[in-house]
Design a protein around this motif. Structure first.
Motif, PDB file in Angstrom:
ATOM      1  N   HIS A   1       0.907  -1.103  -0.177  1.00 18.02           N
ATOM      2  CA  HIS A   1       0.482  -0.217  -0.209  1.00 18.02           C
ATOM      3  C   HIS A   1       1.232   1.370  -0.078  1.00 18.02           C
ATOM      4  O   HIS A   1       0.621   2.523  -0.349  1.00 18.02           O
ATOM      5  N   ASP A   2       1.961   1.059   0.682  1.00 16.23           N
ATOM      6  CA  ASP A   2       2.846   2.205   0.653  1.00 16.23           C
ATOM      7  C   ASP A   2       3.855   2.455  -0.423  1.00 16.23           C
ATOM      8  O   ASP A   2       3.629   4.161  -1.128  1.00 16.23           O
ATOM      9  N   THR A   3       3.691   1.694  -1.458  1.00 13.05           N
ATOM     10  CA  THR A   3       4.510   1.983  -3.103  1.00 13.05           C
ATOM     11  C   THR A   3       3.223   1.977  -3.928  1.00 13.05           C
ATOM     12  O   THR A   3       3.841   3.429  -4.791  1.00 13.05           O
ATOM     13  N   HIS A   4       1.947   1.918  -3.787  1.00 13.75           N
ATOM     14  CA  HIS A   4       1.337   1.896  -4.821  1.00 13.75           C
ATOM     15  C   HIS A   4      -0.162   2.474  -4.384  1.00 13.75           C
ATOM     16  O   HIS A   4      -0.836   2.844  -5.401  1.00 13.75           O
ATOM     17  N   LEU A   5      -0.106   2.895  -3.482  1.00 13.09           N
ATOM     18  CA  LEU A   5      -1.428   3.872  -2.431  1.00 13.09           C
ATOM     19  C   LEU A   5      -2.415   2.967  -2.427  1.00 13.09           C
ATOM     20  O   LEU A   5      -3.711   3.945  -2.236  1.00 13.09           O
ATOM     21  N   LYS A   6      -2.535   2.107  -2.727  1.00 16.46           N
ATOM     22  CA  LYS A   6      -3.602   1.013  -2.720  1.00 16.46           C
ATOM     23  C   LYS A   6      -3.680  -0.174  -2.241  1.00 16.46           C
ATOM     24  O   LYS A   6      -2.257  -0.115  -2.136  1.00 16.46           O
TER      25      LYS A   6
ATOM     26  N   ALA B   1      -8.122   1.513  -1.067  1.00 25.52           N
ATOM     27  CA  ALA B   1      -7.544   1.962  -0.131  1.00 25.52           C
ATOM     28  C   ALA B   1      -7.335   1.967   1.302  1.00 25.52           C
ATOM     29  O   ALA B   1      -8.932   1.268   1.376  1.00 25.52           O
TER      30      ALA B   1
ATOM     31  N   ARG C   1      -8.996   4.393   2.643  1.00 20.07           N
ATOM     32  CA  ARG C   1      -9.404   5.854   2.789  1.00 20.07           C
ATOM     33  C   ARG C   1     -10.965   5.131   2.806  1.00 20.07           C
ATOM     34  O   ARG C   1     -11.812   5.609   3.360  1.00 20.07           O
TER      35      ARG C   1
END
Length: 333
Positions: free
Chosen positions: A57-62, A200, A202
């Motif tokens: 998630h940190d790399t791809h924002l999801k 993600a 969010r």
């Protein structure tokens, strides 16, 4: 000179009986200690998966796709997407070396023959990642779709941990979060690792510490011989049998989507009984959470924490834990 006196037969029998009693008393304790060690290793595996999901998630924002087409190709499931974050970059690169990319797949599942394995999935035959194996499970971590595939060596890893695509029925009574695939089995999109979509942080409205993202499916209590085939359909690294989201499937042909790999929409309690109605259940997309740990299963929450969920948990509670945005925050379970 005094004669040395040996043990009488009665004395020997008494000593043997005492030793037998002591062994009988100690054996359960030894078995419990071994299971405690295995359960700790399983917990460590799940912690690795939780950390890998966060790094992804940190790399791809999801988070990765739960599954996407095609079903017999590697790179189409969350489990393959995590390989670089599980110190398995070399294994991940076997796929890329075959001319494919994690995010570029087209076409449906046109065949269930061995020819479908040509290319990168074939690179994964016989290879197992320890982080996907529960040490308490008696299920063989290596898996073949059928006897023909096994005969020619088409054996891939059948994982003991499953991604959570959500829960059925929807805890908030919404009718837009699930789709009946076949035979009373339901795919959902109210979880985190969904089919054809990436979620993600969010999107986890109920909170990352209150939502399950991965759980054990390492014990097969289903008398249906196809249960494990369904859970790891064709290959443990594959995705789903067709394209589209749950909402797109719902608007189309009722037979459009049938199979997926490595995901479940939680419908049943953990480790359900094989008696009564459960014995005739068609699980498919709703293959239950199972394990060989006494009393329950281990799960990973979206915040990376690992928790033990007991078999006696209320069904409504685990449904709420598997839905990311039903509006119910479960803090004590």
């Amino acid at each position: 000179m005094k004669k040395s006196r040996g043990f009488t037969l009665v004395e020997l029998l008494v000593v043997i009986a005492i030793i037998g009693v002591l062994v009988a008393l100690l054996l359960p304790a030894v078995q419990q200690a071994r299971e405690a060690a295995r359960r700790m290793q399983c917990s460590n595996n799940l912690k690795q998966l939780g950390l890998a999901l966060h790094n992804y998630h940190d790399t791809h924002l999801k988070f990765p796709y739960g599954a996407r087409n095609r079903i017999t190709f590697a790179g189409t499931s969350w489990r393959f997407g995590l390989l670089p974050y599980l110190e398995q970059q070399a294994l991940f690169d076997l796929d890329k070396a075959s001319g494919h990319n994690l995010n570029t797949y087209a076409g449906g599942n046109t065949s269930s023959s061995l020819d479908d394995y040509n290319g990168f999935t074939r690179q994964l035959f016989g290879k197992a990642v320890p982080a996907f194996v529960c040490p308490s499970s008696t299920e063989d971590p290596m898996y073949a779709y059928n006897a023909t595939f096994r005969t020619v060596g088409a054996v891939t890893q059948g994982h003991h941990y499953v991604g959570i695509m959500g829960a059925y029925p929807d805890p908030a009574a919404r009718t837009t979060t699930f789709y009946e695939t076949q035979n009373g089995s339901y795919a959902t999109d109210n979880g985190i690792l969904t089919i054809g979509e990436c979620k993600a942080m969010r999107d986890i409205v109920d909170g990352t510490s209150n939502t399950i993202i991965v759980a054990e499916q390492s014990g097969n209590s289903n008398p249906n011989a196809n249960a494990r085939r369904i859970a790891n359909y064709h290959t443990g690294w594959g995705g789903s049998s067709t394209v589209g989201t749950v909402s797109q499937w719902r608007a189309g042909d009722a037979n459009l989507h049938k199979y997926g790999s490595g995901l479940t929409a939680v419908f049943h309690s953990p480790n359900p009984s094989t008696a009564g109605a459960e014995a005739n259940a068609v699980w498919d997309y709703n293959t239950p959470l199972t394990s060989f740990h006494p009393g329950g299963v281990q799960v990973v929450l979206a915040d990376g924490a690992v928790k033990f969920v007991t078999d006696t948990i209320r069904l409504t509670t685990i449904h709420q834990l598997c839905a990311r945005d039903d509006g119910t925050v479960v803090t004590d379970f």
